[in-house]
Scaffold this motif. Structure first.
Motif, PDB file in Angstrom:
ATOM      1  N   VAL A 177       0.925  -1.316   0.013  1.00  0.00           N
ATOM      2  CA  VAL A 177      -0.072   0.138  -0.070  1.00  0.00           C
ATOM      3  C   VAL A 177       1.002   1.169  -0.025  1.00  0.00           C
ATOM      4  N   ASN A 178       0.509   2.295  -0.668  1.00  0.00           N
ATOM      5  CA  ASN A 178       1.213   3.677  -0.526  1.00  0.00           C
ATOM      6  C   ASN A 178       0.345   4.669   0.248  1.00  0.00           C
ATOM      7  N   LEU A 179       1.119   5.298   1.192  1.00  0.00           N
ATOM      8  CA  LEU A 179       0.438   6.148   2.239  1.00  0.00           C
ATOM      9  C   LEU A 179       0.852   7.722   1.650  1.00  0.00           C
ATOM     10  N   TYR A 180      -0.086   8.545   1.798  1.00  0.00           N
ATOM     11  CA  TYR A 180       0.073  10.092   1.726  1.00  0.00           C
ATOM     12  C   TYR A 180      -0.823  10.733   2.533  1.00  0.00           C
ATOM     13  N   ASP A 181      -0.254  12.062   2.686  1.00  0.00           N
ATOM     14  CA  ASP A 181      -0.919  12.854   3.499  1.00  0.00           C
ATOM     15  C   ASP A 181      -2.361  13.391   2.877  1.00  0.00           C
ATOM     16  N   SER A 182      -2.678  14.274   3.347  1.00  0.00           N
ATOM     17  CA  SER A 182      -4.191  14.801   2.680  1.00  0.00           C
ATOM     18  C   SER A 182      -3.981  15.369   1.264  1.00  0.00           C
ATOM     19  N   GLY A 183      -2.549  15.584   0.769  1.00  0.00           N
ATOM     20  CA  GLY A 183      -2.501  15.833  -0.401  1.00  0.00           C
ATOM     21  C   GLY A 183      -1.562  14.921  -1.219  1.00  0.00           C
ATOM     22  N   THR A 184      -0.430  15.251  -1.785  1.00  0.00           N
ATOM     23  CA  THR A 184       0.256  14.450  -2.757  1.00  0.00           C
ATOM     24  C   THR A 184       1.580  14.080  -2.067  1.00  0.00           C
ATOM     25  N   THR A 185       1.808  14.431  -0.962  1.00  0.00           N
ATOM     26  CA  THR A 185       3.141  14.178  -0.181  1.00  0.00           C
ATOM     27  C   THR A 185       3.058  12.635   0.312  1.00  0.00           C
ATOM     28  N   GLN A 186       4.187  11.676  -0.349  1.00  0.00           N
ATOM     29  CA  GLN A 186       4.149  10.605   0.265  1.00  0.00           C
ATOM     30  C   GLN A 186       4.659  10.167   1.530  1.00  0.00           C
ATOM     31  N   LEU A 187       4.078   9.543   2.443  1.00  0.00           N
ATOM     32  CA  LEU A 187       4.784   9.279   3.697  1.00  0.00           C
ATOM     33  C   LEU A 187       5.109   7.702   3.965  1.00  0.00           C
ATOM     34  N   SER A 188       5.887   7.453   5.432  1.00  0.00           N
ATOM     35  CA  SER A 188       5.869   6.045   5.238  1.00  0.00           C
ATOM     36  C   SER A 188       4.701   5.093   5.286  1.00  0.00           C
ATOM     37  N   GLY A 189       4.973   3.968   4.826  1.00  0.00           N
ATOM     38  CA  GLY A 189       3.893   2.914   4.799  1.00  0.00           C
ATOM     39  C   GLY A 189       3.673   2.149   5.938  1.00  0.00           C
ATOM     40  N   ALA A 190       4.573   2.504   6.877  1.00  0.00           N
ATOM     41  CA  ALA A 190       4.435   1.611   8.137  1.00  0.00           C
ATOM     42  C   ALA A 190       3.118   1.534   8.893  1.00  0.00           C
ATOM     43  N   ASP A 191       2.894   0.639   9.604  1.00  0.00           N
ATOM     44  CA  ASP A 191       1.677   0.329  10.684  1.00  0.00           C
ATOM     45  C   ASP A 191       0.257   0.540  10.319  1.00  0.00           C
ATOM     46  N   MET A 192       0.014   0.260   8.939  1.00  0.00           N
ATOM     47  CA  MET A 192      -1.236   0.167   8.582  1.00  0.00           C
ATOM     48  C   MET A 192      -1.695  -1.421   8.760  1.00  0.00           C
ATOM     49  N   THR A 193      -2.792  -1.423   9.483  1.00  0.00           N
ATOM     50  CA  THR A 193      -3.233  -2.882   9.842  1.00  0.00           C
ATOM     51  C   THR A 193      -4.037  -3.359   8.484  1.00  0.00           C
ATOM     52  N   ILE A 194      -3.736  -4.500   8.132  1.00  0.00           N
ATOM     53  CA  ILE A 194      -4.173  -5.330   7.000  1.00  0.00           C
ATOM     54  C   ILE A 194      -5.001  -6.492   7.686  1.00  0.00           C
ATOM     55  N   THR A 195      -6.358  -6.631   7.476  1.00  0.00           N
ATOM     56  CA  THR A 195      -7.003  -7.701   7.873  1.00  0.00           C
ATOM     57  C   THR A 195      -7.862  -8.500   6.865  1.00  0.00           C
ATOM     58  N   VAL A 196      -7.879  -9.855   7.085  1.00  0.00           N
ATOM     59  CA  VAL A 196      -8.678 -10.739   6.192  1.00  0.00           C
ATOM     60  C   VAL A 196      -9.960 -10.757   6.926  1.00  0.00           C
ATOM     61  N   GLU A 197     -11.171 -10.168   6.350  1.00  0.00           N
ATOM     62  CA  GLU A 197     -12.391 -10.281   7.079  1.00  0.00           C
ATOM     63  C   GLU A 197     -12.974 -11.499   6.848  1.00  0.00           C
ATOM     64  N   GLY A 198     -13.683 -11.983   8.003  1.00  0.00           N
ATOM     65  CA  GLY A 198     -14.493 -13.009   8.068  1.00  0.00           C
ATOM     66  C   GLY A 198     -13.697 -14.488   8.679  1.00  0.00           C
ATOM     67  N   THR A 199     -12.100 -14.291   8.684  1.00  0.00           N
ATOM     68  CA  THR A 199     -11.558 -15.539   9.313  1.00  0.00           C
ATOM     69  C   THR A 199     -11.675 -15.658  10.693  1.00  0.00           C
ATOM     70  N   SER A 200     -11.547 -16.741  11.293  1.00  0.00           N
ATOM     71  CA  SER A 200     -11.712 -16.917  12.755  1.00  0.00           C
ATOM     72  C   SER A 200     -10.755 -18.146  13.081  1.00  0.00           C
ATOM     73  N   PRO A 201      -9.867 -17.710  14.020  1.00  0.00           N
ATOM     74  CA  PRO A 201      -9.523 -16.580  14.485  1.00  0.00           C
ATOM     75  C   PRO A 201      -9.271 -15.399  13.414  1.00  0.00           C
ATOM     76  N   LEU A 202      -9.304 -13.933  13.719  1.00  0.00           N
ATOM     77  CA  LEU A 202      -9.120 -12.920  12.533  1.00  0.00           C
ATOM     78  C   LEU A 202      -7.446 -13.073  12.320  1.00  0.00           C
ATOM     79  N   ILE A 203      -7.422 -13.192  10.793  1.00  0.00           N
ATOM     80  CA  ILE A 203      -5.965 -13.016  10.353  1.00  0.00           C
ATOM     81  C   ILE A 203      -5.684 -11.689  10.136  1.00  0.00           C
ATOM     82  N   THR A 204      -4.591 -11.153  10.774  1.00  0.00           N
ATOM     83  CA  THR A 204      -4.277  -9.834  10.727  1.00  0.00           C
ATOM     84  C   THR A 204      -2.937  -9.615  10.625  1.00  0.00           C
TER      85      THR A 204
END
Length: 247
Positions: A41-68
């Motif tokens: 994933v590519n992360l930006y501020d509210s404009g066009t400045t790219q920021l570090s891509g770290a620490d975004m949580t990615i989750t597979v919805e519907g898995t049990s236990p939840l895979i993240t």
């Protein structure tokens, strides 16, 4: 006689050796039922400045236990040992809202790679203080006052939603414009009658308008369950709706 007895003893022994060899060679490996899902994933501020891509949580919805899992500094991630199936993948981080990708087919024991890397922006800091509408012969002018104010050095982004009554909002609308930007304050967006027709609005109908601050990367996605587009990072501080009659 000794030769005959030896022959009778030799046959069973050879059969045992042969059977043992066949059993070991005929076993089949258990088919795989899970594998990794990877992407970025590519992360930006509210404009066009790219920021570090770290620490975004990615989750597979519907898995049990939840895979993240969470992304690294490059925005890359791996979800380990996900059972085969078709999934919704959710991307979330404080200050970004939640973005989703639907119908990710996962059936490869060597791993599934999500080839489309979304570009996601932070929640919009732009508030809409007021909206005024001016009707000309074949045009409609929508004037907005924003906070912080837009300038050539600090461009602002917004979305215009059109509805059939004064409950128009980002969840209740009949038409929506793409993300627009401005470098002036106040800013004016002009629609010709034909452009309003292209949005699905009818001549002579009363239309209500609401404007929200948005980000350059609006994080919007089409939710098949809701049957509409979702806008995760609009600024909720929006002026009351105004109305006009389509020329």
């Amino acid at each position: 006689m000794n030769t005959i007895r030896f022959f009778y003893f030799l046959i069973p022994a050879l059969l045992l050796i042969s059977c043992g060899s066949d059993d070991g060679g005929s076993s089949n490996p258990t088919p795989a039922t899970a594998g990794d899902i990877s992407g970025s994933v590519n992360l930006y501020d509210s404009g066009t400045t790219q920021l570090s891509g770290a620490d975004m949580t990615i989750t597979v919805e519907g898995t049990s236990p939840l895979i993240t899992t969470t992304t690294d500094a490059n925005g890359e991630f791996t979800l380990s040992e996900v059972p085969f199936g078709t999934y919704t993948i959710a991307y979330s981080k404080t200050g970004y809202g939640t973005f989703k990708q639907f119908n990710i087919a996962h059936n490869n024991e060597n791993g599934t790679s999500i080839t489309v890397a979304p570009s996601l922006g932070q929640l919009s800091p732009t508030e809409v203080l007021s909206v005024d509408i001016t009707i000309n012969t074949n045009e409609v002018e929508i004037e907005k006052s924003l906070d912080p104010p837009a300038s050539s050095n600090d461009r602002r982004y917004f979305r215009i939603f059109f509805g059939s009554d004064d409950t128009v909002s980002n969840t209740n609308f009949v038409a929506v414009a793409p993300t627009l930007e401005t470098g002036s304050e106040p800013s004016t967006t002009t629609y010709s009658v034909s452009e309003l027709m292209d949005l699905g609005l009818q001549s002579g109908s009363t239309v209500f308008v609401r404007v929200y601050g948005d980000s350059f990367f609006g994080n919007s996605y089409n939710d098949p369950g809701l049957g509409r587009e979702v806008f995760p990072n609009l600024n909720a501080n929006s002026a009351s709706p105004v109305s006009f009659v389509v020329p």
